[in-house]
Design an enzyme around this catalytic site. Sequence first.
Site, PDB file in Angstrom:
ATOM      1  N   HIS A 167       0.831  -1.228   0.000  1.00  0.00           N
ATOM      2  CA  HIS A 167       0.000   0.000   0.000  1.00  0.00           C
ATOM      3  C   HIS A 167       0.861   1.273   0.000  1.00  0.00           C
ATOM      4  O   HIS A 167       0.436   2.310   0.494  1.00  0.00           O
ATOM      5  CB  HIS A 167      -0.928   0.044   1.219  1.00  0.00           C
ATOM      6  CG  HIS A 167      -1.666  -1.233   1.459  1.00  0.00           C
ATOM      7  ND1 HIS A 167      -2.902  -1.511   0.912  1.00  0.00           N
ATOM      8  CD2 HIS A 167      -1.305  -2.340   2.172  1.00  0.00           C
ATOM      9  CE1 HIS A 167      -3.289  -2.731   1.306  1.00  0.00           C
ATOM     10  NE2 HIS A 167      -2.335  -3.254   2.055  1.00  0.00           N
ATOM     11  N   SER A 215      14.889  21.717 -16.011  1.00  0.00           N
ATOM     12  CA  SER A 215      13.676  22.472 -16.290  1.00  0.00           C
ATOM     13  C   SER A 215      14.074  23.807 -16.877  1.00  0.00           C
ATOM     14  O   SER A 215      15.121  24.358 -16.538  1.00  0.00           O
ATOM     15  CB  SER A 215      12.904  22.672 -14.988  1.00  0.00           C
ATOM     16  OG  SER A 215      12.090  23.814 -15.077  1.00  0.00           O
TER      17      SER A 215
END
Length: 470
Positions: free
Chosen positions: A164, A285
């Site tokens: 999970h 970026s």
Amino acid sequence: MKKKTETKNKKLWGGRFAGASSDITERMSASIQYDARLYRQDIRGSIAHARMLKKTGILTAAELEAIEKGLRAIEKEIEEGRFEFSASLEDIHMNIEAALTERIGDAGRKLHTARSRNDQIALDLRLYLLDEAEDIDRLIVSLVSVLTTLAETNIDVVMPGYTHLQVAQPVRFAQHMLAHAWALLRDRERLRRAERASSLSPLGAGAMAGVNYPTDRAYTAGELGLAGITANSMDSVSDRDFALDFVYFAAMLGLHLSRFCEELVLWSSAEFGFIRLSDEVTTGSSIMPQKRNPDLAELVRGKTGRLYGNLVSLLTMLKGLPLTYNRDLQEDKERVFDSVDTVKLSLEGMIAMLSGIRINTEAMKAALYRNFSTATDLADYLARKGVPFRQAHEIVGGLVRHCEESGADFFALPLETLRGFSEHFGEDIREILNPESSPERKLSAGSTARGEIEKQIAAVKKILEGDADD
Ligand code: ARG
């Protein structure tokens, strides 16, 4: 324009046509823009077919020689970029046949005896997949080798294993890498199944009923190195199961790579910090100077969408087709080609990313200590001392809650505190709390204990080496 298509119609399809086909017909039916990629397989298939025609007395030795020579010359021209493909000749088969006839005359016109484009294209696609499967298999083997080496050289690195996406239990990093290796080995099996399905020759089915010549289909298959011939002429020209087997393999491989990439994206984030991808495989970026983005991992993950799309396209394209050949089948090519290209690119990307990966063992260790990663070991400890497991689970749950509420360090709990929860806790509990020794407490086959991992590494290597021999 009209004049041109009129002659073209007559040239391609012969006497049946007096009128012209329209421009839209040509634009819709031409496949040469993409099926030119099959030229090698088309030529190989034609040579095998011509040899069979010679063997069965349909072509003379001189005709065969002219055909082989002509086809080889055309292959060379295509390879060197000197061949002029024509959309009005529709597809690769007609382009090559027309060029051959132009070169050698009547012998070229005889090549299509006892054959149809319907069995020809089915053969070409099968040969193409067999060729590509070899390259793809090699890439999977390289990727599995990279994973095995990572497992071997980092066998002592312990990290949190998740369920999970919550820290579950400590595992060796090697176990995690090998988990992906086993999935890839299953993909290889699926690729092999697609290869086996492809390795039958449909040639000799003709348009769909068989041909009016005493051909030797097995001989042609043998010339092509195929395992055998297809059993039914109608099935031969309409079956694309082999292509579906391949795009299904590709979708499954994409699924596995995508899951792995999801982890690489998470692990290379500042929040996890478990790995660092090399500069070669990360991008910056244009606005945020600090960024090192795991674009390759994201792209492999994203490309899985096209692999699923290709599978669904092909399934859907086939589902309504009556036997036998229908022109819809021409739509299979681009989907298959795209799956081939995407799988190769993705595998190369994975190899590049994983070959240069840096592992941050400290960050992994810190994550183990930030969480209650050995809580299960503690419960098992009590169970071994005779506490029923359910009760042991309850006791350790209480301990975890105590740590959360009081801020106490789970891994450094004093013995008196532990004894307050169960009298069965003894001095030996220190070692049980230690997440780094936890993997060694796993005793079952296939576990994350060192010995079990060594066995897996040996097994994977044996599989890879076994293949090198055959
Ligand atoms: N280009 C065609 C294809 O890809 C070849 C077979 C054409 N056969 C026909 N009967 N029109 O399927």
